[in-house]
Design a protein around this motif. Structure first.
Motif: not given
Ligand code: HEM
Length: 283
Positions: A208-226
């Motif tokens: 719920s903390a670092g994990g969400r932040m990681i999800g956001r950043k990774v999505a920006e890099r490889i999933l077009d922000g999905r």
């Protein structure tokens, strides 16, 4: 020390082994040896005052016992305190650990791949399937408290993996980090409920903390922000977390100090196993 002589009978309390341990670990000033306390204890020794002496000494001992960081706010705060120190400075402000592994570097500098991220999601699903299965079975009655908290992630991950499949990706089989952690959690759940609860807390709260932040950043890099379902909760996340904090605090109220310490000591393992899974994102 001469002024201690008249009150020596009531001082037996500070010879208790557990208090000696606290003095060593945290080196707090011993309130029994500070002037105001001593003045309290130096009452005339009639019947009434000797009970006051005991009360005063007990209060001092209780104060002395409340030395674990976060303890006054409840056990979750103690777990959080230990967990935050195990982050690196680059991961979180309160972190103290030296950066060693690639996943401990700032997420902004990560170079994730879809294949690696899929391995991470698959292994995470295995861990959540395991955790949520354990809670459903509730071998120990206290586990039942954590059924249907709204933090569950296995079904959300199933939806995400289905989406990847629809995009034409092949979903990999779970790998060693997820399988090892899953087996470890099953063993703990049967044999060591305090250690199991430590993992339960760290897994859900880290996500719920670092994990969400990681999800956001990774999505920006490889999933077009999905934004994946893994990072969405039904209901207000802060409220769901608060409900679980209260339940964790309640369960831990039944534990001895030794059981609490045992739980806190498990935090390091939780970081190790979760770190191995996180690292898959970069594989
Ligand atoms: C790249 C890896 C990680 C990053 C970037 C990261 C980052 C963070 C950040 C920014 C916070 C919020 C700090 C705050 O409240 O001010 C946090 C909280 C936390 N993290 Fe991590 N973390 C990482 C890995 C982990 C791991 C592996 C665990 C344990 C399995 C963990 C457990 C926790 C816990 C328990 C909290 C407290 C959550 C709360 O207060 O509700 N973290 N993390």
């Amino acid at each position: 020390m001469a002024y201690l002589a008249p009150i020596s009978p009531s001082l037996s309390i500070i010879r208790k082994p557990q208090l000696t341990i606290f003095q060593f670990v945290f080196s707090p000033p011993n309130p029994l040896f500070s002037r105001p306390r001593i003045q309290n204890l130096r009452m005339p020794r009639n019947k009434t005052s000797s009970s006051s002496v005991v009360v005063a000494a007990t209060t001092a001992a209780e104060k002395q016992k409340k030395r674990y960081p976060g303890e006054s706010k409840g056990f979750v705060e103690e777990m959080r305190f230990v967990a935050m120190k195990l982050h690196t400075k680059e991961q979180a402000k309160e972190g103290e650990k030296e950066t060693k592994s690639p996943e401990e570097r700032p997420v902004a500098k990560w170079e994730p791949t879809v294949a690696g991220y899929l391995r991470f999601l698959v292994d995470s699903k295995l861990v959540y399937d395991t955790l949520e299965g354990i809670i459903d079975e509730a071998t120990f009655p206290s586990y039942a408290e954590f059924k249907n908290t709204g933090l569950e992630r296995a079904e959300k991950l199933a939806i995400d993996l289905e989406w990847f499949k629809e995009q034409g990706y092949q979903i990999p089989e779970p790998t060693a980090p997820g399988k090892t952690y899953s087996q470890y959690l099953k063993d703990l759940a049967e044999n060591d409920p305090q250690a199991f609860i430590c993992h339960f807390y760290n897994i859900y709260f880290a996500h719920s903390a670092g994990g969400r932040m990681i999800g956001r950043k990774v999505a920006e890099r490889i999933l077009d922000g999905r934004e994946l379902e893994f990072y969405k909760w039904d209901g207000e996340l802060s409220q769901l977390l608060q409900n679980v904090r209260e339940k964790l605090n309640k369960v831990a109220e039944e534990w001895t100090r030794e059981q609490k310490n045992h739980c806190l000591e498990e935090t390091e393992k939780s970081f190790k196993y979760s770190g191995d899974i996180l690292r898959l994102i970069l594989s």
